[in-house]
Design an enzyme around this catalytic site. Structure first.
Site, PDB file in Angstrom:
ATOM      1  N   CYS A 124      -3.820  15.615  -3.866  1.00 21.24           N
ATOM      2  CA  CYS A 124      -2.562  14.472  -4.123  1.00 21.24           C
ATOM      3  C   CYS A 124      -2.555  14.284  -5.428  1.00 21.24           C
ATOM      4  CB  CYS A 124      -2.902  13.339  -3.152  1.00 21.24           C
ATOM      5  SG  CYS A 124      -1.963  11.890  -3.171  1.00 21.24           S
ATOM      6  N   ARG A 166     -14.387  10.728   9.322  1.00 21.70           N
ATOM      7  CA  ARG A 166     -13.706  11.321   8.300  1.00 21.70           C
ATOM      8  C   ARG A 166     -12.065  11.350   8.706  1.00 21.70           C
ATOM      9  NH1 ARG A 166     -15.889  14.334   4.075  1.00 21.70           N
ATOM     10  NH2 ARG A 166     -14.309  15.596   2.947  1.00 21.70           N
ATOM     11  N   ARG A 179      -8.345  12.383   8.010  1.00 25.77           N
ATOM     12  CA  ARG A 179      -7.552  13.177   7.410  1.00 25.77           C
ATOM     13  C   ARG A 179      -6.026  13.327   7.895  1.00 25.77           C
ATOM     14  NH1 ARG A 179     -10.912  12.287   4.362  1.00 25.77           N
ATOM     15  NH2 ARG A 179     -11.840  13.353   2.847  1.00 25.77           N
ATOM     16  N   GLU A 181      -3.011  19.824   4.728  1.00 21.92           N
ATOM     17  CA  GLU A 181      -4.190  18.930   4.824  1.00 21.92           C
ATOM     18  C   GLU A 181      -4.233  18.176   3.853  1.00 21.92           C
ATOM     19  OE1 GLU A 181      -8.335  17.628   4.475  1.00 21.92           O
ATOM     20  OE2 GLU A 181      -7.190  18.978   3.385  1.00 21.92           O
TER      21      GLU A 181
END
Length: 398
Positions: A126, A216, A218, A173
Protein backbone atom coordinates in the site's frame (compact mmCIF):
# COMPACT_ATOMS: atom_id res chain seq x y z
CA UNK A 1 22.80 -21.48 5.82
CA UNK A 2 25.12 -21.00 2.87
CA UNK A 3 28.01 -22.82 1.28
CA UNK A 4 31.13 -21.32 -0.27
CA UNK A 5 32.69 -22.28 -3.58
CA UNK A 6 35.58 -20.75 -5.47
CA UNK A 7 35.23 -20.09 -9.18
CA UNK A 8 37.56 -18.67 -11.79
CA UNK A 9 36.33 -16.14 -14.32
CA UNK A 10 38.11 -14.87 -17.37
CA UNK A 11 38.98 -11.18 -17.10
CA UNK A 12 36.53 -10.24 -19.84
CA UNK A 13 33.70 -12.17 -18.12
CA UNK A 14 34.47 -10.57 -14.74
CA UNK A 15 34.53 -7.08 -16.27
CA UNK A 16 31.26 -7.66 -18.12
CA UNK A 17 29.67 -9.03 -14.95
CA UNK A 18 30.87 -6.01 -12.95
CA UNK A 19 29.43 -3.60 -15.49
CA UNK A 20 26.13 -5.47 -15.63
CA UNK A 21 25.88 -5.59 -11.83
CA UNK A 22 26.57 -1.85 -11.49
CA UNK A 23 24.05 -0.95 -14.17
CA UNK A 24 21.13 -3.29 -13.57
CA UNK A 25 21.28 -4.60 -10.00
CA UNK A 26 18.83 -2.42 -8.06
CA UNK A 27 19.56 -3.97 -4.65
CA UNK A 28 21.33 -1.54 -2.32
CA UNK A 29 23.78 -4.17 -1.07
CA UNK A 30 24.54 -5.61 -4.48
CA UNK A 31 27.83 -7.41 -5.04
CA UNK A 32 29.44 -9.65 -7.63
CA UNK A 33 28.78 -12.59 -5.30
CA UNK A 34 25.08 -11.78 -5.11
CA UNK A 35 24.97 -11.29 -8.87
CA UNK A 36 26.48 -14.74 -9.49
CA UNK A 37 24.16 -16.33 -6.91
CA UNK A 38 21.17 -14.74 -8.64
CA UNK A 39 22.37 -15.90 -12.06
CA UNK A 40 22.72 -19.50 -10.83
CA UNK A 41 19.22 -19.43 -9.31
CA UNK A 42 17.87 -18.07 -12.59
CA UNK A 43 19.66 -20.81 -14.52
CA UNK A 44 18.20 -23.52 -12.27
CA UNK A 45 14.75 -21.91 -12.52
CA UNK A 46 14.74 -22.61 -16.25
CA UNK A 47 14.51 -26.36 -15.82
CA UNK A 48 11.47 -27.99 -17.50
CA UNK A 49 8.24 -27.42 -15.56
CA UNK A 50 5.14 -29.48 -15.09
CA UNK A 51 2.95 -29.50 -18.19
CA UNK A 52 0.38 -26.70 -17.73
CA UNK A 53 -2.21 -28.89 -19.47
CA UNK A 54 -2.08 -31.19 -16.45
CA UNK A 55 -3.41 -28.39 -14.23
CA UNK A 56 -6.89 -26.97 -13.86
CA UNK A 57 -5.71 -23.38 -14.41
CA UNK A 58 -2.66 -21.12 -14.70
CA UNK A 59 -1.88 -18.28 -12.31
CA UNK A 60 0.83 -15.69 -11.66
CA UNK A 61 2.23 -14.70 -8.25
CA UNK A 62 3.01 -10.97 -7.97
CA UNK A 63 4.68 -9.37 -4.92
CA UNK A 64 5.12 -13.01 -4.07
CA UNK A 65 7.04 -12.68 -0.79
CA UNK A 66 7.91 -16.23 0.22
CA UNK A 67 5.07 -17.92 -1.65
CA UNK A 68 2.16 -18.20 0.76
CA UNK A 69 -0.36 -17.40 -1.97
CA UNK A 70 1.39 -19.79 -4.35
CA UNK A 71 0.93 -22.66 -1.89
CA UNK A 72 -2.80 -21.87 -1.79
CA UNK A 73 -3.36 -21.74 -5.53
CA UNK A 74 -1.23 -24.80 -6.21
CA UNK A 75 -3.29 -26.68 -3.64
CA UNK A 76 -6.42 -25.55 -5.51
CA UNK A 77 -5.10 -27.29 -8.63
CA UNK A 78 -3.25 -24.50 -10.43
CA UNK A 79 0.23 -24.11 -11.90
CA UNK A 80 2.26 -20.95 -11.39
CA UNK A 81 3.57 -19.70 -14.73
CA UNK A 82 5.25 -16.52 -13.47
CA UNK A 83 6.37 -15.07 -10.13
CA UNK A 84 7.74 -11.67 -9.15
CA UNK A 85 9.44 -10.51 -5.92
CA UNK A 86 12.22 -7.93 -5.69
CA UNK A 87 13.63 -8.72 -2.21
CA UNK A 88 16.70 -10.95 -2.58
CA UNK A 89 16.19 -12.73 0.76
CA UNK A 90 12.58 -13.54 -0.13
CA UNK A 91 13.85 -14.76 -3.49
CA UNK A 92 16.18 -17.15 -1.63
CA UNK A 93 13.35 -18.59 0.45
CA UNK A 94 11.07 -18.79 -2.60
CA UNK A 95 13.76 -20.61 -4.57
CA UNK A 96 14.45 -23.04 -1.70
CA UNK A 97 10.78 -24.06 -1.60
CA UNK A 98 9.65 -23.84 -5.23
CA UNK A 99 12.87 -24.27 -7.20
CA UNK A 100 12.23 -20.99 -8.95
CA UNK A 101 13.74 -17.52 -8.61
CA UNK A 102 11.04 -14.84 -8.93
CA UNK A 103 11.55 -12.06 -11.44
CA UNK A 104 12.90 -8.79 -10.00
CA UNK A 105 11.71 -5.16 -10.06
CA UNK A 106 8.17 -5.30 -11.40
CA UNK A 107 8.29 -1.70 -12.60
CA UNK A 108 10.86 -2.80 -15.22
CA UNK A 109 8.83 -5.79 -16.46
CA UNK A 110 6.98 -5.47 -19.76
CA UNK A 111 3.43 -6.73 -19.23
CA UNK A 112 3.49 -8.38 -22.67
CA UNK A 113 6.39 -10.61 -21.56
CA UNK A 114 4.31 -12.21 -18.79
CA UNK A 115 2.75 -15.56 -19.76
CA UNK A 116 -1.00 -15.79 -20.31
CA UNK A 117 -2.84 -16.86 -17.17
CA UNK A 118 -6.31 -17.42 -15.75
CA UNK A 119 -5.85 -15.89 -12.30
CA UNK A 120 -3.62 -13.05 -11.12
CA UNK A 121 -2.61 -13.17 -7.45
CA UNK A 122 -0.91 -10.23 -5.73
CA UNK A 123 -0.18 -9.07 -2.20
CA UNK A 124 0.69 -5.56 -3.37
CA UNK A 125 2.17 -2.95 -0.99
CA UNK A 126 0.00 0.00 0.00
CA UNK A 127 1.62 3.23 -1.18
CA UNK A 128 0.37 6.83 -1.09
CA UNK A 129 -1.72 7.80 -4.11
CA UNK A 130 -1.42 11.28 -5.54
CA UNK A 131 -4.81 13.01 -5.60
CA UNK A 132 -3.54 16.44 -6.71
CA UNK A 133 -2.88 15.52 -10.33
CA UNK A 134 -6.27 13.88 -10.70
CA UNK A 135 -8.08 16.86 -9.15
CA UNK A 136 -6.27 19.28 -11.48
CA UNK A 137 -7.29 17.29 -14.58
CA UNK A 138 -10.88 17.09 -13.38
CA UNK A 139 -10.97 20.88 -12.82
CA UNK A 140 -9.85 21.32 -16.42
CA UNK A 141 -12.58 19.01 -17.63
CA UNK A 142 -10.11 16.33 -18.73
CA UNK A 143 -10.85 12.63 -18.32
CA UNK A 144 -8.82 10.62 -15.85
CA UNK A 145 -8.35 6.88 -15.89
CA UNK A 146 -6.61 4.39 -13.64
CA UNK A 147 -3.22 5.26 -15.17
CA UNK A 148 -3.56 8.87 -14.05
CA UNK A 149 -4.76 7.89 -10.61
CA UNK A 150 -2.26 5.15 -9.85
CA UNK A 151 0.88 6.12 -11.78
CA UNK A 152 3.93 5.97 -9.53
CA UNK A 153 2.48 3.32 -7.22
CA UNK A 154 3.04 -0.43 -7.35
CA UNK A 155 -0.72 -0.88 -7.66
CA UNK A 156 -0.35 0.70 -11.10
CA UNK A 157 1.81 -2.27 -12.11
CA UNK A 158 -0.97 -4.65 -11.08
CA UNK A 159 -3.42 -2.62 -13.16
CA UNK A 160 -1.26 -2.49 -16.28
CA UNK A 161 -0.71 -6.27 -16.15
CA UNK A 162 -4.44 -6.90 -15.71
CA UNK A 163 -5.14 -4.57 -18.63
CA UNK A 164 -2.56 -6.23 -20.88
CA UNK A 165 -3.16 -9.91 -19.99
CA UNK A 166 -6.86 -9.83 -19.14
CA UNK A 167 -6.98 -12.69 -16.60
CA UNK A 168 -10.35 -14.29 -15.93
CA UNK A 169 -10.06 -13.41 -12.24
CA UNK A 170 -7.71 -11.92 -9.67
CA UNK A 171 -7.20 -11.95 -5.92
CA UNK A 172 -5.44 -9.06 -4.18
CA UNK A 173 -4.41 -9.02 -0.51
CA UNK A 174 -3.50 -6.12 1.74
CA UNK A 175 -3.65 -4.82 5.30
CA UNK A 176 -7.03 -4.08 6.84
CA UNK A 177 -6.23 -0.35 7.03
CA UNK A 178 -6.19 -0.11 3.23
CA UNK A 179 -9.91 0.70 3.45
CA UNK A 180 -9.36 3.68 5.74
CA UNK A 181 -6.02 4.88 4.32
CA UNK A 182 -6.11 8.60 3.43
CA UNK A 183 -9.73 8.83 4.68
CA UNK A 184 -10.86 6.12 2.29
CA UNK A 185 -9.59 7.87 -0.85
CA UNK A 186 -6.89 5.28 -1.55
CA UNK A 187 -9.37 2.41 -1.47
CA UNK A 188 -11.79 4.33 -3.67
CA UNK A 189 -9.09 4.84 -6.29
CA UNK A 190 -8.27 1.13 -6.16
CA UNK A 191 -11.87 -0.04 -6.56
CA UNK A 192 -12.64 2.62 -9.19
CA UNK A 193 -9.54 1.62 -11.17
CA UNK A 194 -10.46 -2.06 -11.12
CA UNK A 195 -14.02 -1.22 -12.14
CA UNK A 196 -12.72 0.88 -15.03
CA UNK A 197 -10.82 -2.20 -16.18
CA UNK A 198 -14.26 -3.85 -16.37
CA UNK A 199 -14.01 -6.31 -13.49
CA UNK A 200 -16.75 -7.11 -10.99
CA UNK A 201 -15.24 -6.43 -7.56
CA UNK A 202 -15.90 -8.08 -4.19
CA UNK A 203 -13.99 -7.42 -0.97
CA UNK A 204 -14.00 -8.40 2.67
CA UNK A 205 -11.84 -8.07 5.79
CA UNK A 206 -11.16 -11.53 7.24
CA UNK A 207 -9.42 -12.43 10.51
CA UNK A 208 -6.78 -15.15 10.33
CA UNK A 209 -7.68 -16.41 13.80
CA UNK A 210 -10.30 -18.56 12.07
CA UNK A 211 -7.38 -20.68 10.86
CA UNK A 212 -4.34 -20.02 13.08
CA UNK A 213 -3.86 -18.88 16.70
CA UNK A 214 -3.25 -15.26 15.68
CA UNK A 215 -5.42 -12.16 15.43
CA UNK A 216 -4.59 -11.01 11.89
CA UNK A 217 -7.11 -9.02 9.87
CA UNK A 218 -6.46 -8.61 6.15
CA UNK A 219 -8.54 -7.31 3.27
CA UNK A 220 -9.06 -9.51 0.22
CA UNK A 221 -10.22 -8.06 -3.11
CA UNK A 222 -11.60 -10.53 -5.64
CA UNK A 223 -12.39 -9.62 -9.24
CA UNK A 224 -14.00 -11.42 -12.20
CA UNK A 225 -13.89 -10.30 -15.84
CA UNK A 226 -17.16 -8.65 -16.88
CA UNK A 227 -16.16 -8.89 -20.55
CA UNK A 228 -16.25 -12.69 -20.22
CA UNK A 229 -19.02 -13.33 -17.72
CA UNK A 230 -22.52 -12.08 -16.91
CA UNK A 231 -24.45 -12.04 -13.64
CA UNK A 232 -21.36 -12.38 -11.46
CA UNK A 233 -21.80 -12.86 -7.74
CA UNK A 234 -19.36 -13.99 -5.08
CA UNK A 235 -19.65 -14.69 -1.37
CA UNK A 236 -16.84 -15.00 1.15
CA UNK A 237 -18.20 -18.29 2.52
CA UNK A 238 -15.10 -19.20 4.49
CA UNK A 239 -14.81 -22.47 6.40
CA UNK A 240 -12.95 -21.88 9.69
CA UNK A 241 -10.72 -24.60 11.08
CA UNK A 242 -12.41 -26.72 13.74
CA UNK A 243 -11.26 -27.14 16.46
CA UNK A 244 -9.76 -23.69 16.55
CA UNK A 245 -5.92 -23.80 16.82
CA UNK A 246 -4.32 -22.52 20.03
CA UNK A 247 -0.85 -21.14 20.75
CA UNK A 248 0.25 -24.36 22.42
CA UNK A 249 -0.34 -26.18 19.13
CA UNK A 250 2.44 -24.27 17.35
CA UNK A 251 5.13 -24.23 20.06
CA UNK A 252 8.35 -26.21 19.79
CA UNK A 253 9.69 -28.22 22.73
CA UNK A 254 13.46 -27.80 22.77
CA UNK A 255 14.19 -24.08 22.54
CA UNK A 256 17.63 -22.56 22.16
CA UNK A 257 18.51 -20.11 24.94
CA UNK A 258 19.19 -17.39 22.37
CA UNK A 259 15.44 -16.83 22.09
CA UNK A 260 15.14 -15.95 25.81
CA UNK A 261 15.06 -12.17 26.39
CA UNK A 262 18.12 -10.70 28.09
CA UNK A 263 17.67 -9.00 31.46
CA UNK A 264 18.31 -5.61 29.87
CA UNK A 265 15.70 -6.08 27.15
CA UNK A 266 13.12 -7.57 29.51
CA UNK A 267 13.57 -4.71 32.00
CA UNK A 268 13.29 -2.16 29.21
CA UNK A 269 10.05 -3.70 27.88
CA UNK A 270 8.49 -3.73 31.36
CA UNK A 271 9.45 -0.11 32.01
CA UNK A 272 8.22 0.94 28.57
CA UNK A 273 4.90 -0.79 29.17
CA UNK A 274 4.48 0.74 32.64
CA UNK A 275 5.23 4.22 31.29
CA UNK A 276 2.57 4.02 28.58
CA UNK A 277 0.05 2.35 30.86
CA UNK A 278 0.40 5.26 33.30
CA UNK A 279 -0.21 7.66 30.41
CA UNK A 280 -3.38 5.78 29.45
CA UNK A 281 -1.93 4.23 26.32
CA UNK A 282 -2.18 0.57 25.35
CA UNK A 283 1.39 0.15 24.16
CA UNK A 284 3.47 -2.64 25.61
CA UNK A 285 4.60 -6.20 25.25
CA UNK A 286 2.18 -9.09 24.82
CA UNK A 287 2.37 -12.46 26.58
CA UNK A 288 0.60 -15.08 24.48
CA UNK A 289 -1.34 -17.56 26.60
CA UNK A 290 -0.94 -21.26 25.67
CA UNK A 291 -4.73 -21.73 25.45
CA UNK A 292 -5.30 -18.49 23.59
CA UNK A 293 -4.22 -16.63 20.48
CA UNK A 294 -1.42 -14.17 19.74
CA UNK A 295 -1.38 -10.60 18.60
CA UNK A 296 -0.58 -9.88 14.95
CA UNK A 297 2.91 -10.99 13.94
CA UNK A 298 4.62 -8.03 12.24
CA UNK A 299 7.75 -7.53 10.16
CA UNK A 300 9.33 -5.70 13.11
CA UNK A 301 9.26 -8.84 15.25
CA UNK A 302 13.00 -9.29 14.75
CA UNK A 303 13.68 -6.14 16.81
CA UNK A 304 12.55 -7.36 20.23
CA UNK A 305 9.67 -9.82 19.74
CA UNK A 306 7.61 -7.73 22.15
CA UNK A 307 4.20 -8.25 20.53
CA UNK A 308 4.29 -12.04 21.02
CA UNK A 309 6.24 -13.37 24.00
CA UNK A 310 6.08 -16.83 25.55
CA UNK A 311 6.29 -17.26 29.35
CA UNK A 312 8.96 -19.56 30.77
CA UNK A 313 9.19 -21.03 34.26
CA UNK A 314 11.90 -19.45 36.37
CA UNK A 315 13.33 -17.18 33.67
CA UNK A 316 12.57 -14.30 31.35
CA UNK A 317 10.02 -14.82 28.57
CA UNK A 318 11.19 -15.69 25.09
CA UNK A 319 10.35 -14.72 21.56
CA UNK A 320 9.01 -17.20 19.02
CA UNK A 321 11.45 -19.19 16.91
CA UNK A 322 11.29 -18.75 13.12
CA UNK A 323 9.65 -22.18 12.81
CA UNK A 324 6.98 -21.16 15.34
CA UNK A 325 6.39 -17.99 13.30
CA UNK A 326 5.98 -20.16 10.21
CA UNK A 327 3.42 -22.30 12.04
CA UNK A 328 1.67 -19.18 13.34
CA UNK A 329 1.10 -18.21 9.70
CA UNK A 330 0.00 -21.74 8.80
CA UNK A 331 3.02 -22.78 6.74
CA UNK A 332 3.66 -26.54 6.69
CA UNK A 333 6.58 -27.90 8.72
CA UNK A 334 8.41 -28.98 5.56
CA UNK A 335 8.59 -25.35 4.42
CA UNK A 336 12.31 -24.51 4.23
CA UNK A 337 13.77 -21.50 6.06
CA UNK A 338 17.18 -20.89 4.42
CA UNK A 339 17.75 -17.35 5.72
CA UNK A 340 18.89 -15.82 9.02
CA UNK A 341 16.48 -15.45 11.96
CA UNK A 342 16.26 -11.70 11.30
CA UNK A 343 15.24 -12.18 7.68
CA UNK A 344 12.90 -15.05 8.60
CA UNK A 345 11.06 -12.85 11.14
CA UNK A 346 10.63 -10.15 8.50
CA UNK A 347 9.42 -12.64 5.91
CA UNK A 348 6.84 -14.37 8.07
CA UNK A 349 5.74 -11.04 9.54
CA UNK A 350 5.00 -9.81 6.01
CA UNK A 351 3.42 -13.04 4.82
CA UNK A 352 -0.14 -14.35 4.65
CA UNK A 353 -2.13 -16.85 6.68
CA UNK A 354 -1.75 -19.83 4.38
CA UNK A 355 -4.89 -21.83 5.39
CA UNK A 356 -7.02 -18.71 4.88
CA UNK A 357 -5.54 -18.22 1.42
CA UNK A 358 -6.15 -21.91 0.65
CA UNK A 359 -9.82 -21.46 1.60
CA UNK A 360 -10.12 -18.34 -0.55
CA UNK A 361 -8.30 -19.91 -3.51
CA UNK A 362 -10.75 -22.80 -3.46
CA UNK A 363 -13.72 -20.39 -3.44
CA UNK A 364 -12.29 -18.35 -6.33
CA UNK A 365 -11.59 -21.46 -8.41
CA UNK A 366 -15.06 -22.90 -7.71
CA UNK A 367 -16.70 -19.63 -8.75
CA UNK A 368 -14.56 -19.44 -11.89
CA UNK A 369 -15.53 -23.00 -12.79
CA UNK A 370 -19.20 -22.14 -12.29
CA UNK A 371 -18.90 -19.02 -14.48
CA UNK A 372 -17.08 -20.98 -17.19
CA UNK A 373 -19.77 -23.67 -17.18
CA UNK A 374 -22.51 -21.04 -17.51
CA UNK A 375 -20.63 -19.40 -20.35
CA UNK A 376 -20.25 -22.69 -22.19
CA UNK A 377 -23.95 -23.42 -21.76
CA UNK A 378 -24.91 -20.00 -23.10
CA UNK A 379 -22.71 -20.54 -26.14
CA UNK A 380 -24.19 -23.96 -26.80
CA UNK A 381 -27.81 -22.84 -26.58
CA UNK A 382 -27.10 -19.81 -28.76
CA UNK A 383 -25.68 -22.18 -31.36
CA UNK A 384 -28.90 -24.15 -31.16
CA UNK A 385 -30.87 -20.94 -31.90
CA UNK A 386 -32.87 -21.11 -28.71
CA UNK A 387 -34.86 -18.13 -27.55
CA UNK A 388 -33.45 -15.63 -25.04
CA UNK A 389 -36.04 -16.81 -22.51
CA UNK A 390 -34.87 -20.42 -22.84
CA UNK A 391 -31.23 -19.38 -22.54
CA UNK A 392 -31.88 -17.47 -19.31
CA UNK A 393 -33.93 -20.34 -17.91
CA UNK A 394 -31.14 -22.88 -18.53
CA UNK A 395 -28.45 -20.54 -17.16
CA UNK A 396 -30.39 -19.99 -13.93
CA UNK A 397 -30.84 -23.74 -13.56
CA UNK A 398 -27.09 -24.40 -13.29
Amino acid sequence: MSKQIHIRLEDSVYEALSEYNAQYNTQKDSSIQNCINTAIMQFLSNKPKENPSDSRFKFIDLFAGIGGMRIAYEKAGGICVYSNEWNKYCQQTYFANFGEKPDGDITLVEASSIPDHDILVAGFPCQPFSIAGVSKKQSLGKATGFEDKTQGTLFFDVCRIIKAKRPKAFMLENVKNLKSHDHGRTFKIITDSLNELDYEIFYSVIDGQNYVPQHRERILIIGFDRKRYNDIDFKFDITPVNPKPLMKDILEKDINEKYTLSDNLWNYLQQYSAKHKAAGNGFGYGIAKPDGIARTLSARYYKDGSEILIEQNGKNPRRLTPRECARLQGFPDDFKIPVSDTQAYKQFGNSVVVPLMCNMAQLVVEKLTELENKQQLLKSVINKNKSKKDIEKEAVAI
